[in-house]
Write a protein that holds these residues in place. Structure first.
Motif, PDB file in Angstrom:
ATOM      1  N   UNK A 167     -12.030  -6.981  -4.644  1.00 32.59           N
ATOM      2  CA  UNK A 167     -10.620  -6.845  -4.337  1.00 32.59           C
ATOM      3  C   UNK A 167     -10.423  -6.195  -2.970  1.00 32.59           C
ATOM      4  N   UNK A 168      -9.315  -6.548  -2.311  1.00 35.91           N
ATOM      5  CA  UNK A 168      -8.957  -5.945  -1.037  1.00 35.91           C
ATOM      6  C   UNK A 168      -8.379  -4.548  -1.275  1.00 35.91           C
ATOM      7  N   UNK A 169      -8.209  -3.793  -0.192  1.00 31.90           N
ATOM      8  CA  UNK A 169      -7.593  -2.466  -0.292  1.00 31.90           C
ATOM      9  C   UNK A 169      -6.177  -2.578  -0.844  1.00 31.90           C
ATOM     10  N   UNK A 170      -5.432  -3.593  -0.406  1.00 38.64           N
ATOM     11  CA  UNK A 170      -4.067  -3.791  -0.906  1.00 38.64           C
ATOM     12  C   UNK A 170      -4.083  -4.059  -2.413  1.00 38.64           C
ATOM     13  N   UNK A 171      -4.982  -4.884  -2.862  1.00 40.05           N
ATOM     14  CA  UNK A 171      -5.036  -5.217  -4.286  1.00 40.05           C
ATOM     15  C   UNK A 171      -5.439  -4.011  -5.136  1.00 40.05           C
ATOM     16  N   UNK A 172      -6.411  -3.241  -4.666  1.00 39.71           N
ATOM     17  CA  UNK A 172      -6.800  -2.041  -5.405  1.00 39.71           C
ATOM     18  C   UNK A 172      -5.634  -1.058  -5.457  1.00 39.71           C
ATOM     19  N   UNK A 173      -4.888  -0.952  -4.351  1.00 44.00           N
ATOM     20  CA  UNK A 173      -3.727  -0.066  -4.325  1.00 44.00           C
ATOM     21  C   UNK A 173      -2.690  -0.495  -5.363  1.00 44.00           C
ATOM     22  N   UNK A 174      -2.482  -1.794  -5.512  1.00 46.79           N
ATOM     23  CA  UNK A 174      -1.521  -2.274  -6.506  1.00 46.79           C
ATOM     24  C   UNK A 174      -1.986  -1.964  -7.926  1.00 46.79           C
ATOM     25  N   UNK A 175      -3.276  -2.084  -8.175  1.00 46.53           N
ATOM     26  CA  UNK A 175      -3.801  -1.734  -9.489  1.00 46.53           C
ATOM     27  C   UNK A 175      -3.703  -0.227  -9.725  1.00 46.53           C
ATOM     28  N   UNK A 176      -3.949   0.558  -8.669  1.00 46.94           N
ATOM     29  CA  UNK A 176      -3.837   2.005  -8.794  1.00 46.94           C
ATOM     30  C   UNK A 176      -2.417   2.406  -9.185  1.00 46.94           C
ATOM     31  N   UNK A 177      -1.425   1.699  -8.632  1.00 50.75           N
ATOM     32  CA  UNK A 177      -0.040   2.008  -8.997  1.00 50.75           C
ATOM     33  C   UNK A 177       0.180   1.872 -10.502  1.00 50.75           C
ATOM     34  N   UNK A 178      -0.390   0.848 -11.097  1.00 55.88           N
ATOM     35  CA  UNK A 178      -0.213   0.654 -12.536  1.00 55.88           C
ATOM     36  C   UNK A 178      -0.775   1.830 -13.323  1.00 55.88           C
ATOM     37  N   UNK A 179      -1.948   2.345 -12.927  1.00 60.96           N
ATOM     38  CA  UNK A 179      -2.528   3.474 -13.670  1.00 60.96           C
ATOM     39  C   UNK A 179      -1.677   4.725 -13.528  1.00 60.96           C
ATOM     40  N   UNK A 180      -0.880   4.805 -12.457  1.00 62.82           N
ATOM     41  CA  UNK A 180      -0.030   5.973 -12.267  1.00 62.82           C
ATOM     42  C   UNK A 180       1.092   6.094 -13.271  1.00 62.82           C
ATOM     43  N   UNK A 181       1.358   5.050 -14.050  1.00 57.00           N
ATOM     44  CA  UNK A 181       2.377   5.143 -15.094  1.00 57.00           C
ATOM     45  C   UNK A 181       1.970   6.134 -16.183  1.00 57.00           C
ATOM     46  N   UNK A 182       0.682   6.356 -16.329  1.00 58.36           N
ATOM     47  CA  UNK A 182       0.168   7.406 -17.227  1.00 58.36           C
ATOM     48  C   UNK A 182      -1.107   7.926 -16.561  1.00 58.36           C
ATOM     49  N   UNK A 183      -0.968   8.735 -15.499  1.00 61.93           N
ATOM     50  CA  UNK A 183      -2.051   8.900 -14.526  1.00 61.93           C
ATOM     51  C   UNK A 183      -3.375   9.405 -15.072  1.00 61.93           C
ATOM     52  N   UNK A 184      -3.387  10.513 -15.778  1.00 62.65           N
ATOM     53  CA  UNK A 184      -4.669  11.024 -16.267  1.00 62.65           C
ATOM     54  C   UNK A 184      -5.241  10.140 -17.368  1.00 62.65           C
ATOM     55  N   UNK A 185      -4.403   9.762 -18.298  1.00 63.82           N
ATOM     56  CA  UNK A 185      -4.871   9.021 -19.462  1.00 63.82           C
ATOM     57  C   UNK A 185      -5.364   7.627 -19.078  1.00 63.82           C
ATOM     58  N   UNK A 186      -4.598   6.918 -18.255  1.00 61.60           N
ATOM     59  CA  UNK A 186      -5.005   5.563 -17.870  1.00 61.60           C
ATOM     60  C   UNK A 186      -6.292   5.582 -17.053  1.00 61.60           C
TER      61      UNK A 186
END
Length: 401
Positions: free
Chosen positions: A71-90
């Motif tokens: 994945x590109x840096x942009x794509x990883x950043x977009x996936x990282x955003x999703x984990x931020x909806x429940x940051x520690x747990x996700x």
């Protein structure tokens, strides 16, 4: 649609579904902050990790899977955003929680074959845990060249002495490895005096104290943040990670993308906070009208949406610059993102807390934990003041050239 883009789309949808159907329900099953059982040893956490592995999401952000995903840096950043909806747990559920995720990448990139063989697979499988030992109690963290922990020659080996605090991960019951930034080249210039040392936790002379807390949160999911004293711990040159005297450069090489991904996780937290705030305001009435129709709260909703979209656009534009021109070319822009985004998202989360009243500050909702993470990121990976100084120096240089 290219095969690479299709894979990203499938992975993003899979991660989004996993967070909605598995992570959100598990939030209420986990122990409160400070509970002795801790995140990682609950049945709910073990179930989540097993589900993530079954879905092909475990170690998703690790360099171990670069060949699989690419994945590109942009794509990883977009996936990282999703984990931020429940940051520690996700993050914990998919095996991307620091410090282990960052340590794996450091060892894979800079380690010798023997170091990689010893540590990478064990860390990736969760059989071993690591701790980062960088910050010191008597040194300004904004200037790591002032670090005092050092080794001295003794009988053909070296003895490491010094103190560290906020040692992320050092109270994990599976702790096997400490990564210590220390002086190994005292005669060199300031930025070339430090090396990273891979220190097995069973070495004698490592004294781990009590953990600090962040606004009452003990960071149990990451293994706490205790004070550590190193008293004549025996090390040798085989314990050095990367070139001797290049410890700062080694650490910094991993921080650029990590800073972007931390910030994008906060964008995800801002989205979740806004969603919760809107649900709350729609469900509450004052004088026969929903709070969502109150002019003050409508303004706050609008401010939150604008701040989230601005922050996301800024961070993704910098991620695109990393992809196009490399990390060094985007260094100043990354500092700008780091300087502005945590503060902006903390304001959004704070407004959501305000909408819930006292409940917003409690463990019943994820908002208080999100706010603590957002506020702490204004120190982590460099304080706001350092990043703003980087931006200001670049601006002045342009005017003077």
């Amino acid at each position: 649609m290219s095969a690479e883009h299709h894979l990203f789309h499938v992975t993003r949808e899979k991660l989004k579904r996993f967070i909605a159907t598995q992570v959100y329900p598990a939030e209420k099953q986990l122990p409160a902050p400070g509970d002795d059982e801790g995140y990682g040893r609950t049945q709910a956490m073990r179930h989540l990790r097993a589900e993530a592995e079954r879905e092909g999401l475990f170690n998703l952000f690790s360099s171990l899977r670069e060949d699989e995903f690419g994945f590109s840096t942009v794509q990883i950043a977009e996936l990282a955003e999703l984990t931020g909806h429940s940051p520690l747990l996700a993050q914990d559920a998919i095996g991307s929680l620091n410090p282990d995720a960052e340590v794996i990448n450091l060892i894979r990139r800079f380690g010798t074959p023997a170091q990689r063989d010893r540590w990478v697979a064990a860390l990736a499988a969760g059989e071993a845990a690591s701790a980062l030992c960088i910050t010191e109690p008597d040194v300004a963290s904004s200037d790591p060249t002032e670090i005092r922990a050092a080794w001295r020659a003794h009988a053909g080996k070296f003895l490491l002495s010094g103190e560290k605090h906020w040692a992320l991960g050092a109270l994990n019951p599976n702790l096997r490895l400490l990564i210590v930034l220390a002086i190994t080249e005292p005669e060199e210039k300031r930025r070339r005096r430090l090396s990273l040392i891979l220190l097995p936790s069973e070495r004698s002379g490592i004294i781990i104290g009590e953990s600090a807390t962040v606004f009452g949160y003990g960071n149990d999911a990451r293994g706490g943040m205790p004070h550590i004293r190193f008293s004549d711990v025996e090390v040798d040159e085989n314990d050095i990670l990367g070139p001797r005297g290049q410890g700062l450069a080694t650490v910094q090489s991993s921080l650029g993308p990590a800073r972007l991904f931390h910030c994008m996780r906060l964008v995800g937290s801002g989205e979740r906070a806004l969603q919760l705030m809107c649900q709350r305001l729609i469900s509450r009435t004052i004088r026969g009208k929903p709070l969502s129709e109150d002019a003050l709260w409508m303004s706050r909703i609008a401010d939150s949406r604008i701040a989230i979209d601005q922050s996301r656009a800024f961070a993704l534009s910098v991620a695109a610059k990393v992809d196009a021109s490399g990390l060094e070319a985007a260094a100043v822009d990354i500092s700008a993102v780091k300087a502005i985004l945590p503060e902006a998202m903390a304001r959004v989360i704070d407004m959501a807390i305000q909408s819930f009243g006292a409940e917003g500050m409690s463990h019943a909702l994820p908002l208080a934990g999100m706010w603590a993470l957002a506020r702490s990121l204004r120190f982590s990976d460099g304080p706001d003041e350092v990043h703003k100084a980087v931006v200001a120096r670049a601006e002045l240089k342009r005017e003077l050239s």
